[in-house]
Design a protein around this motif. Structure first.
Motif, short mmCIF file in Angstrom:
data_model
loop_
_atom_site.label_atom_id
_atom_site.label_comp_id
_atom_site.label_asym_id
_atom_site.label_seq_id
_atom_site.Cartn_x
_atom_site.Cartn_y
_atom_site.Cartn_z
N LEU A 213 0.84 -1.24 -0.06
CA LEU A 213 0.16 0.19 0.06
C LEU A 213 0.93 1.11 0.06
O LEU A 213 1.74 1.37 0.93
N GLU A 214 0.64 2.20 -0.98
CA GLU A 214 1.38 3.40 -0.93
C GLU A 214 0.69 4.55 -0.62
O GLU A 214 -0.60 4.66 -1.26
N GLY A 220 3.36 8.22 -8.03
CA GLY A 220 3.74 6.89 -7.83
C GLY A 220 4.87 6.32 -7.84
O GLY A 220 5.00 5.22 -8.28
N THR A 221 5.91 7.11 -8.11
CA THR A 221 7.37 6.68 -8.25
C THR A 221 7.77 5.35 -7.58
O THR A 221 8.42 4.62 -7.88
N PHE A 222 7.71 5.61 -6.11
CA PHE A 222 8.06 4.56 -5.11
C PHE A 222 7.37 3.21 -5.40
O PHE A 222 8.19 2.18 -5.42
N GLY A 223 5.94 3.25 -5.44
CA GLY A 223 5.12 2.01 -5.93
C GLY A 223 5.47 1.39 -7.06
O GLY A 223 5.59 0.18 -7.12
N ILE A 224 5.70 2.25 -8.06
CA ILE A 224 5.93 1.82 -9.36
C ILE A 224 7.09 1.20 -9.38
O ILE A 224 7.43 0.16 -10.17
N VAL A 235 1.04 -3.60 -6.26
CA VAL A 235 1.19 -2.48 -5.34
C VAL A 235 -0.29 -1.64 -5.56
O VAL A 235 -0.67 -1.79 -6.68
N THR A 236 -0.99 -1.14 -4.41
CA THR A 236 -2.06 -0.13 -4.74
C THR A 236 -1.52 1.12 -4.24
O THR A 236 -0.94 1.61 -3.36
N LEU A 237 -1.56 2.03 -5.15
CA LEU A 237 -1.26 3.33 -5.23
C LEU A 237 -2.50 4.09 -4.56
O LEU A 237 -3.61 4.12 -5.06
N THR A 238 -2.27 5.05 -3.75
CA THR A 238 -3.65 5.90 -3.12
C THR A 238 -3.42 7.20 -2.99
O THR A 238 -2.04 7.51 -2.72
N ASP A 239 -4.26 8.05 -3.37
CA ASP A 239 -3.85 9.47 -3.00
C ASP A 239 -5.24 10.08 -3.20
O ASP A 239 -6.32 9.28 -3.60
N LEU A 240 -5.37 11.42 -3.38
CA LEU A 240 -6.78 12.17 -3.63
C LEU A 240 -6.87 11.84 -5.05
O LEU A 240 -6.03 11.49 -5.87
N PHE A 279 -2.48 -5.57 3.72
CA PHE A 279 -1.09 -5.26 3.21
C PHE A 279 0.20 -5.67 4.16
O PHE A 279 0.20 -5.57 5.31
N GLY A 280 1.24 -6.33 3.46
CA GLY A 280 2.52 -6.82 3.90
C GLY A 280 3.41 -5.66 4.28
O GLY A 280 4.29 -6.02 5.01
N LEU A 281 2.95 -4.74 3.56
CA LEU A 281 4.12 -3.40 3.44
C LEU A 281 3.41 -2.31 3.17
O LEU A 281 2.65 -2.20 2.12
N VAL A 282 3.63 -1.26 3.85
CA VAL A 282 3.15 0.02 3.72
C VAL A 282 4.22 0.97 3.32
O VAL A 282 5.40 1.07 4.09
N ILE A 283 4.10 1.64 2.31
CA ILE A 283 5.20 2.71 1.72
C ILE A 283 4.31 4.09 1.66
O ILE A 283 3.35 4.33 1.38
N MET A 284 5.48 5.08 1.86
CA MET A 284 5.26 6.40 1.76
C MET A 284 6.39 7.27 1.43
O MET A 284 7.47 7.12 2.04
#
Length: 437
Positions: A213-214, A220-224, A235-240, A279-284
């Motif tokens: 989960l990003e 989406g640079t990091f998640g991609i 990967v699930t990219l999230t934002d507004l 989610f096994g990993l959360v990133i931001m």
């Protein structure tokens, strides 16, 4: 000196026009406007630089070929630089696509490779920019441009960003730095990440399938980068909703198929229940620049982290208010387990840094409940402390500054939390760490 990577950015994407040079000949004129600035565009490049604009042609089924190049000079205190190229119309094919790349002269070999755009020969290097493909005589897509970053010998990451002023739709320094660390994960000779952080990331990825989960994905640079480098990652990219268009463009540009998707998520709205266990990993990355969103962001992180996953975050220190974010995190029982610094400007003595940290929940030590009461009569600094409670005795671990007022949560005679009694503020003696029971 600018605080971070120097970004070459299109203020106006290439525009083409056919002009008659003589009765028997004509030229295509390609015009663009660029600037050199920081990731947030708050300052411009405070030095002189020699840039090179290169026009590439890409025919059907053929590789990109350089058609011509032109040197242009950025002179401080410029804020914008016009780039004009002309190519003989007789040598052009209307079926071909063209790209315009602008970067520092004589650095083509290193600028599009991770790790080289940040520090080259002890000084700042300009991160180059590519236009999206265009055809001569047709209107170009002025809204979007592209970064091309070779993250491995056989992998090139394409990151589409906006030419306008929306910071949600640009790439940021910490996201680039975090992706650099990720790309170097299997390079044992790389010293970009500490051994502890490298081990923590590998442990998260050492599974058949890893749902990631990003938060605050933006482009989406990091998640991609995760989805591009590791085929076992979903990967699930999230934002507004503002970021959906740019994120979808980047997912398409990198041909990730069903291994990555964008989902709209507002931190101030109730979190869907399945996010808490999926989610096994959360990133931001680059999410700590706006203190107004610290509390809802920490609330989301607190909800999605558990004893079986981690948060991997990267941030560039921009202001003192960011300390409050980590105070809120610590009050929620979320601790930094390891971190590393990545230099993003200048030589090793004066470099700006991006911090990459791994965090986990230590709530397994305490019987936290999931529905904290609303704190009363508390300053913003203490609300998160008051919201952490348990059905038995109260356990709160946090860093305690000297003479800091701390919330004392009311309990009944049996030790249970009393939501009807008023909350008080009391003083504790200055000690490095304090546990309130």
């Amino acid at each position: 000196m600018m605080g971070g990577i120097t970004h070459c950015r299109f203020l106006k994407a290439p525009v083409t026009k056919l002009e008659a040079k003589s009765p028997k000949s004509a030229v295509w004129t390609i015009t663009a406007v660029v600037t050199l600035t920081t990731d947030l565009g708050e300052t411009f490049y405070e030095d002189n630089a020699t840039l090179e604009a290169i026009l590439y042609r890409n025919g059907p089924g053929s590789a990109e070929t350089a058609v011509l190049s032109k040197t242009v000079d950025w002179t401080f205190p410029m804020r914008a630089l016009k780039v004009v190229l002309q190519v003989d119309a007789a040598k052009c094919n209307p079926k071909h696509q063209y790209f315009l790349r602008v970067g520092e002269k004589d650095r083509k070999a290193v600028q599009d490779v991770w790790g080289q755009y940040m520090m080259v020969q002890g000084r700042t290097s300009v991160l180059p920019i590519w236009s999206l493909p265009f055809r001569l005589g047709q209107k170009t897509k002025e809204l979007f441009v592209e970064r091309r970053l070779q993250i491995r010998d056989d992998r090139v990451l394409k990151v589409v960003e906006e030419t306008g002023e929306s910071i949600a739709r640009h790439i940021w320094d910490a996201g680039l730095s975090a992706s650099l660390v990720l790309a170097s994960l299997d390079n044992e000779r790389s010293n970009l990440a500490s051994p502890e952080l490298r081990k923590a990331i590998r442990a998260c990825l050492n599974r058949d399938h890893v749902n990631i989960l990003e938060l605050g994905a933006g482009c989406g640079t990091f998640g991609i980068t995760f989805a591009t480098l590791f085929e076992n990652c979903l990967v699930t990219l999230t934002d507004l909703g503002l970021a959906k268009e740019i994120a979808d463009l980047n997912l398409k540009a990198n041909s990730l198929g069903d291994r990555a998707k964008f989902v709209e998520l507002d931190w101030t709205e109730p979190l869907p229940e399945h996010y808490k266990t999926s989610f096994g990993l959360v990133i931001m990355t680059d999410c700590t620049y706006n203190s107004a969103y610290f509390e809802p962001l920490v609330g989301v992180i607190d909800a999605v982290l558990n004893n079986n996953n981690r948060l991997l975050m990267a941030y560039k220190r921009r202001h003192e208010d960011e300390k409050e974010f980590f105070e809120l995190m610590e009050a929620k029982g979320l601790e930094v387990t390891c971190r590393t610094k990545v230099a993003i400007e200048g030589d090793t003595e004066t470099a700006q840094h991006a911090d990459l940290a791994s965090l986990r929940s230590n709530r397994g030590l305490f019987p936290w409940t999931s529905t904290p009461p609303k704190p009363r009569s508390l300053t913003k600094r203490h609300r998160s402390i008051a919201s952490a409670h348990c059905t038995g005795r109260i356990h709160i671990s946090f860093l305690l500054p000297c003479s800091q007022k701390v919330a004392q949560l009311p309990t009944t005679a049996s030790g249970a939390f009393n939501d009807t009694a008023p909350t008080k503020l009391v003083h504790f003696k200055p000690v490095p760490y304090c546990t309130v029971r």
